[in-house]
Motif scaffolding. Structure first.
Motif, PDB file in Angstrom:
ATOM      1  N   ASP A 296       0.846  -1.181  -0.010  1.00  0.00           N
ATOM      2  CA  ASP A 296       0.238   0.090  -0.110  1.00  0.00           C
ATOM      3  C   ASP A 296       0.973   1.358   0.148  1.00  0.00           C
ATOM      4  OD1 ASP A 296      -2.182  -1.650  -0.067  1.00  0.00           O
ATOM      5  OD2 ASP A 296      -2.626  -1.428   2.229  1.00  0.00           O
ATOM      6  N   LYS A 297       2.074   1.260   0.560  1.00  0.00           N
ATOM      7  CA  LYS A 297       2.896   2.456   0.797  1.00  0.00           C
ATOM      8  C   LYS A 297       3.624   2.495  -0.612  1.00  0.00           C
ATOM      9  CE  LYS A 297       2.291   4.284   4.968  1.00  0.00           C
ATOM     10  NZ  LYS A 297       2.041   5.672   5.144  1.00  0.00           N
ATOM     11  N   CYS A 298       3.920   1.652  -0.943  1.00  0.00           N
ATOM     12  CA  CYS A 298       4.607   1.593  -2.503  1.00  0.00           C
ATOM     13  C   CYS A 298       3.676   2.267  -3.487  1.00  0.00           C
ATOM     14  CB  CYS A 298       4.976   0.477  -2.998  1.00  0.00           C
ATOM     15  SG  CYS A 298       6.515  -0.513  -2.071  1.00  0.00           S
ATOM     16  N   LEU A 538      19.471   8.993   3.505  1.00  0.00           N
ATOM     17  CA  LEU A 538      19.517   9.384   2.245  1.00  0.00           C
ATOM     18  C   LEU A 538      20.455   9.204   1.634  1.00  0.00           C
ATOM     19  CD1 LEU A 538      17.779  10.947  -0.057  1.00  0.00           C
ATOM     20  CD2 LEU A 538      18.425  13.156   1.010  1.00  0.00           C
ATOM     21  N   ARG A 539      21.772   9.657   2.195  1.00  0.00           N
ATOM     22  CA  ARG A 539      23.075   9.115   1.669  1.00  0.00           C
ATOM     23  C   ARG A 539      23.166   7.608   1.251  1.00  0.00           C
ATOM     24  NH1 ARG A 539      24.230  13.865  -0.608  1.00  0.00           N
ATOM     25  NH2 ARG A 539      24.963  15.459   0.844  1.00  0.00           N
ATOM     26  N   TRP A 540      22.676   6.720   2.285  1.00  0.00           N
ATOM     27  CA  TRP A 540      22.968   5.600   1.853  1.00  0.00           C
ATOM     28  C   TRP A 540      22.149   5.042   0.688  1.00  0.00           C
ATOM     29  CZ3 TRP A 540      25.341   1.241   2.417  1.00  0.00           C
ATOM     30  CH2 TRP A 540      26.052   0.843   3.723  1.00  0.00           C
ATOM     31  N   VAL A 541      20.711   5.559   0.611  1.00  0.00           N
ATOM     32  CA  VAL A 541      20.165   5.282  -0.640  1.00  0.00           C
ATOM     33  C   VAL A 541      20.697   5.862  -1.874  1.00  0.00           C
ATOM     34  CG1 VAL A 541      17.906   5.580  -1.943  1.00  0.00           C
ATOM     35  CG2 VAL A 541      17.938   4.990   0.599  1.00  0.00           C
ATOM     36  N   GLN A 542      21.492   7.050  -2.054  1.00  0.00           N
ATOM     37  CA  GLN A 542      22.166   7.592  -2.990  1.00  0.00           C
ATOM     38  C   GLN A 542      23.189   6.666  -3.436  1.00  0.00           C
ATOM     39  OE1 GLN A 542      23.823  11.246  -1.734  1.00  0.00           O
ATOM     40  NE2 GLN A 542      21.736  12.468  -2.184  1.00  0.00           N
ATOM     41  N   PHE A 543      23.896   5.923  -2.524  1.00  0.00           N
ATOM     42  CA  PHE A 543      24.803   4.948  -2.867  1.00  0.00           C
ATOM     43  C   PHE A 543      24.259   3.659  -3.342  1.00  0.00           C
ATOM     44  CE2 PHE A 543      27.856   1.607  -0.913  1.00  0.00           C
ATOM     45  CZ  PHE A 543      28.753   1.497  -1.896  1.00  0.00           C
ATOM     46  N   PRO A 564      11.297   3.206   2.544  1.00  0.00           N
ATOM     47  CA  PRO A 564      11.690   4.401   1.550  1.00  0.00           C
ATOM     48  C   PRO A 564      10.795   5.716   2.114  1.00  0.00           C
ATOM     49  CG  PRO A 564      11.314   2.429   0.560  1.00  0.00           C
ATOM     50  CD  PRO A 564      11.092   2.101   1.881  1.00  0.00           C
ATOM     51  N   TRP A 565       9.903   5.579   2.904  1.00  0.00           N
ATOM     52  CA  TRP A 565       8.753   6.524   3.608  1.00  0.00           C
ATOM     53  C   TRP A 565       9.158   6.811   4.886  1.00  0.00           C
ATOM     54  CZ3 TRP A 565       7.316   2.261   0.681  1.00  0.00           C
ATOM     55  CH2 TRP A 565       7.018   1.198   1.472  1.00  0.00           C
ATOM     56  N   MET A 566       9.995   6.389   5.544  1.00  0.00           N
ATOM     57  CA  MET A 566      10.408   6.601   7.024  1.00  0.00           C
ATOM     58  C   MET A 566      10.460   7.956   7.320  1.00  0.00           C
ATOM     59  SD  MET A 566      14.189   4.903   7.588  1.00  0.00           S
ATOM     60  CE  MET A 566      14.157   5.236   9.290  1.00  0.00           C
ATOM     61  N   TYR A 567      10.559   8.757   6.618  1.00  0.00           N
ATOM     62  CA  TYR A 567      10.982  10.330   6.806  1.00  0.00           C
ATOM     63  C   TYR A 567      10.214  11.093   5.742  1.00  0.00           C
ATOM     64  CZ  TYR A 567      14.490   8.898  10.108  1.00  0.00           C
ATOM     65  OH  TYR A 567      15.220   8.344  11.126  1.00  0.00           O
ATOM     66  N   ALA A 568       8.989  11.684   6.229  1.00  0.00           N
ATOM     67  CA  ALA A 568       8.507  12.418   4.910  1.00  0.00           C
ATOM     68  C   ALA A 568       9.116  13.395   4.381  1.00  0.00           C
ATOM     69  CB  ALA A 568       6.909  13.015   5.856  1.00  0.00           C
ATOM     70  N   ILE A 570      11.927  13.636   3.189  1.00  0.00           N
ATOM     71  CA  ILE A 570      12.800  12.940   2.215  1.00  0.00           C
ATOM     72  C   ILE A 570      12.182  12.035   1.203  1.00  0.00           C
ATOM     73  CG2 ILE A 570      15.097  13.804   3.718  1.00  0.00           C
ATOM     74  CD1 ILE A 570      15.466  10.615   4.202  1.00  0.00           C
ATOM     75  N   THR A 571      11.056  11.658   1.542  1.00  0.00           N
ATOM     76  CA  THR A 571      10.425  10.488   0.795  1.00  0.00           C
ATOM     77  C   THR A 571      10.200  10.982  -0.648  1.00  0.00           C
ATOM     78  OG1 THR A 571       8.935   9.765   2.663  1.00  0.00           O
ATOM     79  CG2 THR A 571       8.299   9.305   0.632  1.00  0.00           C
ATOM     80  N   PRO A 572       9.935  12.164  -1.119  1.00  0.00           N
ATOM     81  CA  PRO A 572      10.081  12.309  -2.430  1.00  0.00           C
ATOM     82  C   PRO A 572      11.542  12.225  -3.226  1.00  0.00           C
ATOM     83  CG  PRO A 572       8.897  14.118  -1.302  1.00  0.00           C
ATOM     84  CD  PRO A 572       9.453  13.283  -0.130  1.00  0.00           C
ATOM     85  N   ALA A 573      12.534  12.377  -2.419  1.00  0.00           N
ATOM     86  CA  ALA A 573      13.755  12.389  -2.823  1.00  0.00           C
ATOM     87  C   ALA A 573      14.170  10.753  -3.039  1.00  0.00           C
ATOM     88  CB  ALA A 573      14.799  13.009  -2.022  1.00  0.00           C
ATOM     89  N   ILE A 574      13.821  10.044  -1.941  1.00  0.00           N
ATOM     90  CA  ILE A 574      14.036   8.879  -1.915  1.00  0.00           C
ATOM     91  C   ILE A 574      13.090   8.096  -3.290  1.00  0.00           C
ATOM     92  CG2 ILE A 574      13.775   6.589  -0.792  1.00  0.00           C
ATOM     93  CD1 ILE A 574      15.791   7.974   0.778  1.00  0.00           C
ATOM     94  N   ALA A 575      11.904   8.399  -3.232  1.00  0.00           N
ATOM     95  CA  ALA A 575      11.231   7.790  -4.517  1.00  0.00           C
ATOM     96  C   ALA A 575      12.082   8.282  -5.894  1.00  0.00           C
ATOM     97  CB  ALA A 575       9.771   8.236  -4.419  1.00  0.00           C
ATOM     98  N   ARG A 576      12.424   9.418  -5.938  1.00  0.00           N
ATOM     99  CA  ARG A 576      13.117   9.641  -7.275  1.00  0.00           C
ATOM    100  C   ARG A 576      14.340   8.849  -7.326  1.00  0.00           C
ATOM    101  NH1 ARG A 576      11.054  14.939  -5.876  1.00  0.00           N
ATOM    102  NH2 ARG A 576      12.988  15.509  -4.691  1.00  0.00           N
ATOM    103  N   LEU A 577      15.168   8.581  -6.292  1.00  0.00           N
ATOM    104  CA  LEU A 577      16.277   8.059  -6.524  1.00  0.00           C
ATOM    105  C   LEU A 577      16.139   6.339  -6.917  1.00  0.00           C
ATOM    106  CD1 LEU A 577      18.168   9.264  -3.261  1.00  0.00           C
ATOM    107  CD2 LEU A 577      18.965   9.281  -5.951  1.00  0.00           C
TER     108      LEU A 577
END
Length: 803
Positions: A296-298, A538-543, A564-568, A570-577
């Motif tokens: 559902d969150k995805c 976020l830096r971890w996901v970037q890597f 991916p949505w654990m912090y509102a 940065i969630t948009p940035a995580i989704a784009r990555l």
């Protein structure tokens, strides 16, 4: 036994590829000339092998027999002609690339290789007691002279600096949960291989010890006044059977070692997408509901997800985990659950463990059938496993091997589980009393722990192949040994959540890749300890999006989950990555093909591609993704810019801005939260998926990021394509894209074509060039126009003629 004069050897037999030397005391040595660049030495102080089989050696092959390959079997090697000379007490064995000189008194060996047209000494045994001819104890020893111009790389998955010089390492597979990526040793994998880099001659040499025993490598930490400077290998059991590999570049060594130990598995394309995971979902009483929340969150955040690592909580009752035993209170209908996930485009990879707790529902059956590692009296050898005692399954027993395959099928695959996640498979057996069947010839279990890991993943793979013969199996394994790349994707285990871990996991992954295992990754965000702060996550996901295995997995101290949505904020940035990762899957798939077909590591350190630049051998936190992407992760809290050294020998283009840089310089670049520093190699093409990425959407439209020469020049790039899932590629059912790029001062000409038995079916492709490119673009091979693609600046849409 006290020290006696060194034994004096003499050649007693010679056949096509092997020399046998013997000494009056009964000591024997064999020299095998396997290839022009590989010579093998087997030293047998008591004249006979302790272990007649190997599971590591599989030249160019994808598997070895379950009961092992005979150590004297030379199938797969070319065994070239070689020159043999003897004079002044020395024996010289020479090929066109490698020369071994043996001083017959003491079996003192010196290795010379041909590099850039000249012969150079690359390694030599210590002058005093290089081998253990019964002088000390029953262990296996090899001492080599250590020179000040030597750097050492590899040794598989190790903590700390990439250059192993001055350090010592234990190769004992452990469940090192919460490890420090800077200091913890040992860890999860057993790969007794390293590469010497001689800075004085700028040449490498590979050294591999074919052993399953616990062993120690000392790379200069130990000093002894009576022996000069040395490095050493000491194994607790087994035999001294080592391979020397010559080459001119580090790539020569890694590719040859990977070939020697087996072809990396060609996995399904979906295995390269984002894989969700966390311990907390399946540990929860309402596990199936929590799993539904993930989907559902995805959907809510429109995050593409191709698979999910199903943690062992699906088998747990309380804190205990019972492999193959679904907890029906948590998952009332496993088949419907798997179908639900697959209906959302997400395949389940189920966690399985090779130890049965003593109250496991099938423990009595396993004990009765003799499937467990036992004691001398036949009782199960109990070991600590999680919070209870249990017994490991004995995979050297053919009955156990079959039992495991049957359970993988009837408890998992028959329900729709797509893959096996082979976990907690370090086989921590310490007792001298523990015995294994060893194919009908009982042996001490503690001397063969990595073998059980290999046989476990081999059994899992066989089960998956038998269940779906036309589909490529996908397997994951935490522990492993030499040859594991034939079967599984892996990761660096249960890392501790910290900035330091992020920094040192970079090196850990690239050095594992140098050691033949490059389809790997890390638990993104950190697995154990505190939950990551937003910036660290976020830096971890970037890597992480640039690693072959991209999975966010955790077991945080506060019972939260890394999601991916654990912090509102940065969630948009995580989704784009994650969507960027989805776009890059064709590039990763092409890298997977080159790994499988040509033994090229998918990720690697910068020195792999740029050995002519001495600075590339220095300690850094940069990573090459294939030959054409340089990723410079941000590993420091609060940093908003990053110093990046761009290796000499290539031009570089900023992935985000299109700015061109000359190689061989250090630059300072911006490192905002949403854009990790990434650089594409000038004169390259990156295949991508240009279809907009969405949850539960498998659309794939081919595009190419084209990085033409800055001035005049030309190059040809290819991209592998097949159906991404079946075994049909083995029969030639694949094709490739071919892009020929020619640049002048005024124009860039791109010729697009298809080739192969099954050429790509796409009628349209998009070509995307750096936004700074101003030259006229000419496209050959199809009709071209400027396309409409919001994610990219003015892509060129090319309509290709019908096949």
């Amino acid at each position: 036994m006290s020290l006696t004069p060194p034994p004096v050897f003499a050649v007693i037999t010679r056949d096509t590829a092997r020399l046998t030397l013997a000494a009056p005391q009964g000591h024997v040595a064999h020299v095998f000339v396997l290839e022009d660049d590989i010579i093998r030495v087997m030293v047998l102080p008591r004249g006979a092998l302790n272990l007649t089989k190997t599971w590591a050696i599989a030249p160019g092959a994808e598997d070895v027999p379950t009961n092992g390959r005979d150590r004297f079997d030379l199938t797969g090697f070319t065994c070239p002609a070689f020159d043999l000379a003897e004079a002044d007490g020395r024996l010289t064995v020479s090929t066109s690339r490698l020369r071994l000189t043996v001083t017959l008194a003491g079996l003192y060996c010196r290795w010379d290789s041909l590099t850039r047209g000249s012969w150079h000494t690359m390694a030599e045994d210590r002058a005093t007691q290089a081998y253990n001819f019964g002088w000390w104890d029953a262990r296996i020893y090899h001492y080599l002279k250590r020179e000040p111009d030597e750097m050492y790389f590899g040794l598989g998955e190790r903590a700390g600096l990439a250059n192993r010089a001055g350090q010592s390492y234990r190769m004992v597979n452990l469940d090192a949960m919460g490890y420090s990526a800077r200091t913890t040793d040992p860890l999860y994998k057993h790969i007794p291989f390293y590469m010497v880099w001689k800075t004085s001659v700028q040449a490498p040499l590979g050294v591999f010890y074919d052993t399953l025993a616990d062993c120690t490598f000392d790379m200069g930490r130990e000093l002894d006044n009576y022996h000069g400077h040395y490095r050493s290998f000491i194994a607790e059991a087994g035999d001294l059977d080592y391979y020397i590999i010559a080459g001119e570049r580090p790539a020569d060594i890694t590719k040859r070692f990977t070939w020697l130990t087996g072809r990396p598995a060609m996995m399904p394309k979906w295995s390269l997408g984002y894989s969700g995971s966390t311990m907390s979902y399946t540990d929860a009483p309402d596990a199936q509901g929590r799993m539904q929340e993930f989907l559902d969150k995805c959907r809510e955040h429109d995050i593409p997800c191709q698979s999910f690592h199903l943690s062992s909580g699906y088998t747990s009752i309380g804190a205990k985990r019972y492999v193959f035993n679904w907890n029906r209170d948590k998952f009332p209908d496993p088949k419907a659950f798997a179908e639900s996930y697959l209906g959302h485009g997400v395949r389940l990879c189920a966690n399985i463990k090779p130890c049965l707790l003593k109250d496991h529902p099938r423990f009595a059956e396993a004990e009765r059938e003799g499937l467990l590692v036992g004691n001398e009296d036949g009782s199960p050898n109990l070991v600590q496993f999680w919070d209870e005692a249990g017994a490991y399954l004995d995979f050297t027993n053919p009955k156990t091997f079959k039992w495991w395959k049957d359970r993988v099928k009837d408890a998992l695959l028959d329900y729709g589980i797509a893959a096996t996640w082979n976990d907690n498979n370090e086989f921590e057996i310490w007792s001298d009393r523990a015995e294994i069947d060893f194919f009908g010839q009982p042996r001490k279990a503690k001397d063969f722990k990595p073998l059980h890991t290999l046989l476990m993943i081999q059994a899992s793979q066989q089960a998956q192949r038998e269940h779906a013969p036309t589909s490529r199996p996908f397997l994951i394994s935490r522990a492993g040994a030499t040859g594991m790349q034939r079967y599984v994707q892996t990761w660096s285990g249960d890392n501790y959540t910290s900035w330091e871990t992020l920094e040192f996991n970079v090196r850990m992954g690239t050095e594992l890749a140098v050691s033949g295992v490059s389809n790997t990754g890390h638990d993104i965000g950190g697995f154990a300890g505190p939950k990551p702060e937003p910036e660290l996550f976020l830096r971890w996901v970037q890597f992480g999006i640039f690693l072959p295995r991209f999975s966010i997995h955790s077991w945080n101290d506060d019972a939260t989950a890394n999601e991916p949505w654990m912090y509102a904020e940065i969630t948009p940035a995580i989704a784009r990555l994650i969507k960027l990762r989805t776009a890059l899957i064709p590039y990763f798939y092409d890298l997977l093909w080159w790994s499988h077909s040509a033994y090229e590591p998918m990720i690697r350190p910068t020195y792999y591609d740029f050995p002519d630049d001495p600075r590339s051998f220095g300690e850094n936190t940069d990573m090459m993704v294939g030959a054409n992407l340089l990723v410079a992760p941000v590993v420091t809290r609060g940093a908003r810019e990053r110093r990046v050294y761009l290796p000499a020998g290539a031009g570089w283009v900023d992935f985000w801005t299109g700015k061109h840089y000359v190689g061989g310089q250090e630059i300072r670049v911006n490192a905002p939260w949403e854009q990790p520093p990434v650089f594409a190699r000038e004169g390259s093409v990156l295949p991508i998926n240009t279809a907009p990425a969405h949850f539960n959407d498998a659309s794939d439209e081919r595009g190419f990021l084209v990085y033409p020469p800055k001035g005049e020049g030309s190059f040809i790039a290819t991209c592998h394509e097949d159906d991404g899932a079946s075994e049909a590629y083995r029969d030639g059912a694949f094709g490739e894209w071919q892009l020929a790029v020619t640049a002048t001062a005024e124009t860039i000409t791109i010729a697009v074509s298809k080739a192969g038995q099954r050429p790509p079916l796409d009628r349209f492709v998009r070509l995307i060039l750096p936004k700074t490119e101003t030259r006229t673009i000419v496209v050959e091979g199809g009709r071209a126009r400027v396309g409409d693609l919001p994610e990219f600046d003015d892509p060129i849409l090319v309509e290709l003629p019908p096949a």
